[in-house]
Motif scaffolding. Structure first.
Motif, PDB file in Angstrom:
ATOM      1  N   LEU A 255      44.117  54.836  43.531  1.00 44.75           N
ATOM      2  CA  LEU A 255      44.195  55.323  44.902  1.00 44.75           C
ATOM      3  C   LEU A 255      43.234  54.545  45.786  1.00 44.75           C
ATOM      4  CD1 LEU A 255      45.316  57.462  46.865  1.00 44.75           C
ATOM      5  CD2 LEU A 255      43.410  58.917  46.197  1.00 44.75           C
ATOM      6  N   ARG A 256      43.718  54.061  46.879  1.00 45.18           N
ATOM      7  CA  ARG A 256      42.904  53.395  47.889  1.00 45.18           C
ATOM      8  C   ARG A 256      43.219  54.025  49.238  1.00 45.18           C
ATOM      9  NH1 ARG A 256      39.897  52.182  44.518  1.00 45.18           N
ATOM     10  NH2 ARG A 256      39.771  50.210  43.465  1.00 45.18           N
ATOM     11  N   VAL A 257      42.230  54.043  50.100  1.00 43.95           N
ATOM     12  CA  VAL A 257      42.366  54.616  51.433  1.00 43.95           C
ATOM     13  C   VAL A 257      42.201  53.483  52.436  1.00 43.95           C
ATOM     14  CG1 VAL A 257      41.361  56.257  53.068  1.00 43.95           C
ATOM     15  CG2 VAL A 257      41.408  56.800  50.632  1.00 43.95           C
ATOM     16  N   ALA A 258      43.060  53.432  53.437  1.00 48.66           N
ATOM     17  CA  ALA A 258      42.941  52.411  54.475  1.00 48.66           C
ATOM     18  C   ALA A 258      41.904  52.869  55.498  1.00 48.66           C
ATOM     19  CB  ALA A 258      44.277  52.170  55.154  1.00 48.66           C
ATOM     20  N   ARG A 259      40.829  52.092  55.633  1.00 44.84           N
ATOM     21  CA  ARG A 259      39.804  52.370  56.634  1.00 44.84           C
ATOM     22  C   ARG A 259      40.006  51.379  57.775  1.00 44.84           C
ATOM     23  NH1 ARG A 259      34.071  51.683  54.543  1.00 44.84           N
ATOM     24  NH2 ARG A 259      34.625  49.516  54.721  1.00 44.84           N
ATOM     25  N   ILE A 260      40.263  51.894  58.959  1.00 40.66           N
ATOM     26  CA  ILE A 260      40.565  51.043  60.108  1.00 40.66           C
ATOM     27  C   ILE A 260      39.416  51.143  61.100  1.00 40.66           C
ATOM     28  CG2 ILE A 260      42.202  50.584  61.959  1.00 40.66           C
ATOM     29  CD1 ILE A 260      44.294  52.043  60.169  1.00 40.66           C
ATOM     30  N   THR A 261      38.852  49.993  61.450  1.00 34.30           N
ATOM     31  CA  THR A 261      37.776  49.949  62.438  1.00 34.30           C
ATOM     32  C   THR A 261      38.221  49.076  63.600  1.00 34.30           C
ATOM     33  OG1 THR A 261      36.736  48.109  61.264  1.00 34.30           O
ATOM     34  CG2 THR A 261      35.915  50.312  60.782  1.00 34.30           C
ATOM     35  N   TYR A 262      37.770  49.445  64.768  1.00 33.25           N
ATOM     36  CA  TYR A 262      38.111  48.717  65.985  1.00 33.25           C
ATOM     37  C   TYR A 262      36.839  48.113  66.565  1.00 33.25           C
ATOM     38  CZ  TYR A 262      42.509  51.239  65.701  1.00 33.25           C
ATOM     39  OH  TYR A 262      43.710  51.739  65.280  1.00 33.25           O
TER      40      TYR A 262
ATOM     41  N   LYS B 121      41.475  45.135  70.860  1.00 33.36           N
ATOM     42  CA  LYS B 121      42.733  44.425  70.672  1.00 33.36           C
ATOM     43  C   LYS B 121      43.121  44.236  69.213  1.00 33.36           C
ATOM     44  CE  LYS B 121      42.132  41.963  74.971  1.00 33.36           C
ATOM     45  NZ  LYS B 121      41.935  40.698  75.630  1.00 33.36           N
ATOM     46  N   LYS B 122      42.146  44.141  68.322  1.00 32.77           N
ATOM     47  CA  LYS B 122      42.460  43.795  66.945  1.00 32.77           C
ATOM     48  C   LYS B 122      41.813  44.781  65.965  1.00 32.77           C
ATOM     49  CE  LYS B 122      42.356  39.986  63.713  1.00 32.77           C
ATOM     50  NZ  LYS B 122      41.853  38.661  63.415  1.00 32.77           N
ATOM     51  N   PRO B 123      42.606  45.637  65.328  1.00 29.43           N
ATOM     52  CA  PRO B 123      42.032  46.536  64.329  1.00 29.43           C
ATOM     53  C   PRO B 123      41.731  45.770  63.040  1.00 29.43           C
ATOM     54  CG  PRO B 123      44.381  46.873  64.477  1.00 29.43           C
ATOM     55  CD  PRO B 123      44.030  45.880  65.540  1.00 29.43           C
ATOM     56  N   ARG B 124      40.693  46.204  62.354  1.00 25.90           N
ATOM     57  CA  ARG B 124      40.336  45.615  61.072  1.00 25.90           C
ATOM     58  C   ARG B 124      40.621  46.648  59.995  1.00 25.90           C
ATOM     59  NH1 ARG B 124      34.375  44.117  59.194  1.00 25.90           N
ATOM     60  NH2 ARG B 124      34.911  43.394  57.135  1.00 25.90           N
ATOM     61  N   VAL B 125      41.411  46.257  58.991  1.00 23.78           N
ATOM     62  CA  VAL B 125      41.819  47.186  57.938  1.00 23.78           C
ATOM     63  C   VAL B 125      41.131  46.793  56.634  1.00 23.78           C
ATOM     64  CG1 VAL B 125      43.763  48.113  56.633  1.00 23.78           C
ATOM     65  CG2 VAL B 125      44.049  47.552  59.055  1.00 23.78           C
ATOM     66  N   ALA B 126      40.483  47.756  56.014  1.00 25.18           N
ATOM     67  CA  ALA B 126      39.858  47.569  54.704  1.00 25.18           C
ATOM     68  C   ALA B 126      40.383  48.655  53.778  1.00 25.18           C
ATOM     69  CB  ALA B 126      38.348  47.661  54.820  1.00 25.18           C
TER      70      ALA B 126
END
Length: 118
Positions: free
Chosen positions: A66-73, A77-82
């Motif tokens: 299981l992995r969770v998408a962590r989205i930072t702004y 304009k460009k979200p960063r997904v980890a």
């Protein structure tokens, strides 16, 4: 033996709640509330697993990561997904090395053991 199956509960736009089991095709449920959907998916998974047990042959153990998408702004304009582990949902800040050391050391904590040379 214990297996863990991730279950997703999605709130639909029409007010219903859909539920499905990740990695187990055909096991799903829908209800008017989250509680009812959780009860329904539990029953559907139990029935599915009981049907599998009644079939002849060997069963492979189920494995899901299981992995969770962590989205930072950082800029709008460009979200960063980890992709992070589920511990991130609980606010844990522990590295993979520290986790491995804690498992190896048992109750002694998360620091790697010091070894004596010589």
């Amino acid at each position: 033996m214990t297996n863990h199956f991730p279950i997703v509960l999605e709130h639909e736009s029409n007010g219903t709640v859909s539920a499905y089991v990740v990695g187990v095709p055909g096991v799903f449920a829908a209800a008017d509330s989250e509680r009812a959907a959780a009860t329904a998916i539990r029953g559907a998974l139990e029935a599915h697993l009981a049907a599998l047990e009644s079939l002849p042959g060997t069963h492979r153990p189920h494995r899901t990561t299981l992995r969770v998408a962590r989205i930072t702004y950082e800029d709008r304009k460009k979200p960063r997904v980890a992709l992070v582990g589920p511990g991130a949902l609980l606010g844990r800040r522990r590295s993979a090395k520290k986790t491995a050391a804690a498992r190896a050391n048992g109750s002694k904590g998360g620091r790697p053991r010091k070894t004596r040379h010589g």
